[in-house]
Write a protein that holds these residues in place. Structure first.
Motif, PDB file in Angstrom:
ATOM      1  N   ARG A 178       0.834  -1.200   0.000  1.00  0.00           N
ATOM      2  CA  ARG A 178       0.000   0.000   0.000  1.00  0.00           C
ATOM      3  C   ARG A 178       0.873   1.256   0.000  1.00  0.00           C
ATOM      4  O   ARG A 178       0.604   2.226  -0.706  1.00  0.00           O
ATOM      5  N   ASN A 179       1.944   1.239   0.804  1.00  0.00           N
ATOM      6  CA  ASN A 179       2.853   2.391   0.860  1.00  0.00           C
ATOM      7  C   ASN A 179       3.579   2.601  -0.465  1.00  0.00           C
ATOM      8  O   ASN A 179       3.802   3.736  -0.901  1.00  0.00           O
ATOM      9  N   LEU A 180       3.946   1.486  -1.124  1.00  0.00           N
ATOM     10  CA  LEU A 180       4.599   1.589  -2.437  1.00  0.00           C
ATOM     11  C   LEU A 180       3.640   2.169  -3.472  1.00  0.00           C
ATOM     12  O   LEU A 180       4.005   3.021  -4.288  1.00  0.00           O
ATOM     13  N   GLU A 181       2.395   1.715  -3.412  1.00  0.00           N
ATOM     14  CA  GLU A 181       1.405   2.183  -4.366  1.00  0.00           C
ATOM     15  C   GLU A 181       1.150   3.685  -4.203  1.00  0.00           C
ATOM     16  O   GLU A 181       0.993   4.424  -5.166  1.00  0.00           O
ATOM     17  N   ASN A 182       1.122   4.146  -2.957  1.00  0.00           N
ATOM     18  CA  ASN A 182       0.868   5.565  -2.674  1.00  0.00           C
ATOM     19  C   ASN A 182       2.144   6.404  -2.658  1.00  0.00           C
ATOM     20  O   ASN A 182       2.095   7.593  -2.331  1.00  0.00           O
ATOM     21  N   ASN A 183       3.273   5.768  -2.994  1.00  0.00           N
ATOM     22  CA  ASN A 183       4.563   6.466  -2.957  1.00  0.00           C
ATOM     23  C   ASN A 183       4.781   7.128  -1.597  1.00  0.00           C
ATOM     24  O   ASN A 183       5.184   8.281  -1.472  1.00  0.00           O
ATOM     25  N   ASN A 184       4.520   6.342  -0.553  1.00  0.00           N
ATOM     26  CA  ASN A 184       4.545   6.870   0.806  1.00  0.00           C
ATOM     27  C   ASN A 184       5.642   6.198   1.625  1.00  0.00           C
ATOM     28  O   ASN A 184       5.410   5.669   2.701  1.00  0.00           O
ATOM     29  N   LEU A 185       6.847   6.214   1.067  1.00  0.00           N
ATOM     30  CA  LEU A 185       7.990   5.624   1.765  1.00  0.00           C
ATOM     31  C   LEU A 185       8.708   6.706   2.559  1.00  0.00           C
ATOM     32  O   LEU A 185       8.973   7.790   2.058  1.00  0.00           O
ATOM     33  N   LYS A 186       9.020   6.405   3.808  1.00  0.00           N
ATOM     34  CA  LYS A 186       9.714   7.361   4.671  1.00  0.00           C
ATOM     35  C   LYS A 186      10.974   6.721   5.236  1.00  0.00           C
ATOM     36  O   LYS A 186      10.992   5.536   5.559  1.00  0.00           O
ATOM     37  N   ILE A 187      11.995   7.538   5.323  1.00  0.00           N
ATOM     38  CA  ILE A 187      13.243   7.082   5.940  1.00  0.00           C
ATOM     39  C   ILE A 187      13.382   7.797   7.273  1.00  0.00           C
ATOM     40  O   ILE A 187      13.382   9.027   7.329  1.00  0.00           O
ATOM     41  N   LYS A 188      13.500   7.029   8.348  1.00  0.00           N
ATOM     42  CA  LYS A 188      13.607   7.614   9.677  1.00  0.00           C
ATOM     43  C   LYS A 188      15.048   7.553  10.149  1.00  0.00           C
ATOM     44  O   LYS A 188      15.658   6.483  10.165  1.00  0.00           O
ATOM     45  N   MET A 189      15.589   8.714  10.490  1.00  0.00           N
ATOM     46  CA  MET A 189      16.978   8.788  10.967  1.00  0.00           C
ATOM     47  C   MET A 189      16.958   9.133  12.447  1.00  0.00           C
ATOM     48  O   MET A 189      16.363  10.119  12.868  1.00  0.00           O
ATOM     49  N   GLU A 190      17.580   8.286  13.245  1.00  0.00           N
ATOM     50  CA  GLU A 190      17.599   8.490  14.685  1.00  0.00           C
ATOM     51  C   GLU A 190      19.017   8.681  15.181  1.00  0.00           C
ATOM     52  O   GLU A 190      19.990   8.316  14.522  1.00  0.00           O
ATOM     53  N   ASP A 191      19.070   9.221  16.389  1.00  0.00           N
ATOM     54  CA  ASP A 191      20.348   9.384  17.104  1.00  0.00           C
ATOM     55  C   ASP A 191      21.361  10.191  16.318  1.00  0.00           C
ATOM     56  O   ASP A 191      22.565   9.933  16.384  1.00  0.00           O
ATOM     57  N   VAL A 192      20.902  11.131  15.484  1.00  0.00           N
ATOM     58  CA  VAL A 192      21.822  12.004  14.760  1.00  0.00           C
ATOM     59  C   VAL A 192      21.622  13.415  15.265  1.00  0.00           C
ATOM     60  O   VAL A 192      20.502  13.915  15.257  1.00  0.00           O
ATOM     61  N   LYS A 193      22.669  14.056  15.688  1.00  0.00           N
ATOM     62  CA  LYS A 193      22.551  15.388  16.272  1.00  0.00           C
ATOM     63  C   LYS A 193      22.830  16.431  15.209  1.00  0.00           C
ATOM     64  O   LYS A 193      23.945  16.562  14.728  1.00  0.00           O
TER      65      LYS A 193
END
Length: 553
Positions: free
Chosen positions: A466-481
């Motif tokens: 569903r996310n691919l179809e809606n082009n709704n991909l997110k990249i979450k970056m953590e622990d970066v200051k």
């Protein structure tokens, strides 16, 4: 470094102590010398100059008070972070401070329980038998003639600790900004420390720990755990059964009664492995002062404020590591470390393999009776620290507990050998591992986990599609200051903007002043002069901003 002015007095005390022991460079690095302008920066005394750096650190912590002493005790378990000389000094920190007035203690007791001391106790000794940073300890006798120990928390200790934790967080943040390449996650350590202190501030946690230990050893004749009087225990008051026995540290008295110290040492080893391998829950501070010898065949633990928890995955990791090391299988050791997320991605694998192989060969052929757990673990921690291998806090605490236990066992039995520990390890681990009940339970758990994963797969695939179809991909970056980077970009953008405006004003004013018609209209001439004046102001502002940025650096 950002300073909370409500803690200004405490900051001044810290600065004064740091300067006293020759750590004025830390004050300068933290940029807090402005709050110490009235404190004369003098050279340390000759006595302090002759101290080692590790001794100075311990003295600073002792003078800073209870919160910092607790923090030092926590750091003494982190052999993966500090050299052995610092660990040795931090291990000398004793949680002992000046006692507070007993009348205040009685008032706290009444406020917590709603009862007077005389309502519960037949006898109550007004003289405390111990005074620690969190609370004070008294002896008493209940109305039913049972001897008990009463722990009452210090007044206002929670506010003091919260203030000190806030200061520690500020210092950790400043040090991280100053030393970008520092590998120690100070913030994580302080949060771990904060969590531990919050639990110690609530005696209900200690009461629950003691009750769990009581249940753990309820069928044991070798270990006795004191009872907790839960009906009288609260967040700031703890009443437990008084243990009648001899402190494990009083070896001469134990031997004077004709009791076998070798047998007592073996009981201690067996009790630790029962805690670790059967329950994954162990006493985190088993030094001789926290263990009493009740009889020739029985010991008793007290003080359950510090406990360690270790899960089945970590136990399995330790077992795989032991097997891999025994077979000198370097690749399996490295794979195990990677599976536990303990190795950095930028590690020099070639050097790591070579040094690990040397370390294993060095100890492998040494006769088992010559080996010392302390020496092996200390050498291993030095090796891991060199390669910046992350050690989970639970493993650090377990290592400290084992080292403490070995030291105590050797003081009781000079012939104590690692072979006895190895035998107990094999006995407990494989009895638990090969037990029919435990095997069936593990099989049941594994089956349930597999079935849960199978049921979850279609739902997860559907969500991904569903996310691919809606082009709704997110990249979450953590622990970066990004705070420092954002500040630099804003500063740079401001300078560029000012420079462009300055250039435009200078060029525009120059074109106007060079015009042939400038003398024909006074307003055109005034516009050029105003343009040069504004350019001058902008130029001054730009120079000030540049110098200010350099000064901050």
């Amino acid at each position: 470094m950002r300073i909370s002015y409500k803690n200004l007095k405490r900051y001044k005390e810290i600065v004064h102590i740091l300067i006293k022991y020759g750590f004025s460079f830390i004050v300068e690095k933290l940029n807090i010398e402005d709050i110490a302008y009235k404190i004369p920066i003098t050279n340390p005394s000759e006595e302090i100059k002759n101290m080692s750096t590790a001794t100075k650190i311990r003295c600073v912590i002792e003078e800073l008070g209870p919160t910092y002493i607790k923090f030092g005790q926590l750091l003494s378990t982190r052999k993966d972070l500090f050299d052995q000389d610092i660990i040795d000094e931090l291990s000398k920190l004793r949680d002992s401070v000046e006692p507070f007035d007993t009348d205040i203690a009685k008032a706290i007791f009444k406020n917590e329980t709603g009862l007077d001391i005389d309502d519960i106790f037949k006898e109550f000794n007004d003289t405390p038998i111990g005074s620690a940073s969190i609370g004070q300890v008294y002896e008493g006798k209940l109305k039913n003639n049972e001897d008990v120990i009463v722990k009452i928390q210090r007044p206002n200790i929670e506010e003091t600790i919260k203030s000190d934790i806030e200061i520690l967080r500020s210092i950790a943040s400043a040090l991280k900004d100053l030393y970008k390449d520092i590998d120690i996650d100070l913030k994580q350590i302080i949060e771990e420390f904060n969590t531990q202190l919050i639990r110690e501030l609530d005696y209900n946690f200690e009461a629950m720990n003691a009750i769990k230990f009581k249940k753990m050893f309820e069928d044991s004749k070798e270990v006795y755990i004191p009872s907790i009087y839960s009906e009288y225990s609260t967040q700031k008051v703890l009443i437990m059964e008084k243990i009648i026995g001899i402190k494990l540290s009083d070896i001469s008295k134990i031997r004077g009664l004709g009791w076998s110290t070798k047998n007592i040492a073996e009981i201690g080893v067996r009790s630790l492995f029962k805690q670790v391998f059967e329950y994954g829950f162990f006493h985190g501070d088993p030094h001789p002062g926290n263990i009493f010898v009740v009889s020739s065949n029985c010991i008793s633990y007290i003080d359950f404020g510090m406990i360690g928890i270790i899960d089945s995955k970590t136990l399995s990791f330790l077992n795989h590591m032991a097997i891999a090391i025994s077979k000198k299988n370097i690749d399996r050791v490295i794979r195990s470390l990677i599976d536990m997320n303990m190795l950095n991605s930028d590690i020099d694998t070639s050097s790591f393999r070579q040094d690990l192989l040397y370390l294993m060969h060095y100890y492998y052929d040494v006769p088992i009776e010559k080996l010392s757990i302390s020496n092996i673990l200390n050498e291993m921690f030095r090796f891991l620290r060199r390669y910046k291998v992350y050690i989970p806090p639970q493993l650090s605490m377990l290592a400290k507990t084992v080292i403490t236990l070995e030291g105590t066992a050797r003081s009781l039995d000079p012939d104590f050998s690692i072979s006895s520990v190895a035998q107990e390890f094999i006995q407990y681990y494989y009895i638990e591992k090969l037990s029919i009940d435990k095997t069936l339970l593990r099989a049941k758990d594994s089956t349930e986990e597999v079935l849960f994963d199978i049921r979850a797969i279609p739902r997860q695939l559907k969500s991904i599609l569903r996310n691919l179809e809606n082009n709704n991909l997110k990249i979450k970056m953590e622990d970066v200051k990004f705070t420092s980077l954002e500040r630099c970009i804003i500063d740079l953008a401001t300078k560029i903007s000012l420079s462009l405006v300055l250039a435009a004003m200078v060029v525009g004013s120059s074109l106007i002043i060079s015009s042939q018609n400038v003398n024909q209209n006074i307003w055109i001439k005034m516009m050029a002069i105003i343009g040069f004046f504004i350019s001058f102001i902008i130029g001054i502002l730009l120079i000030i901003k540049i110098f200010r940025s350099q000064y901050r650096k």
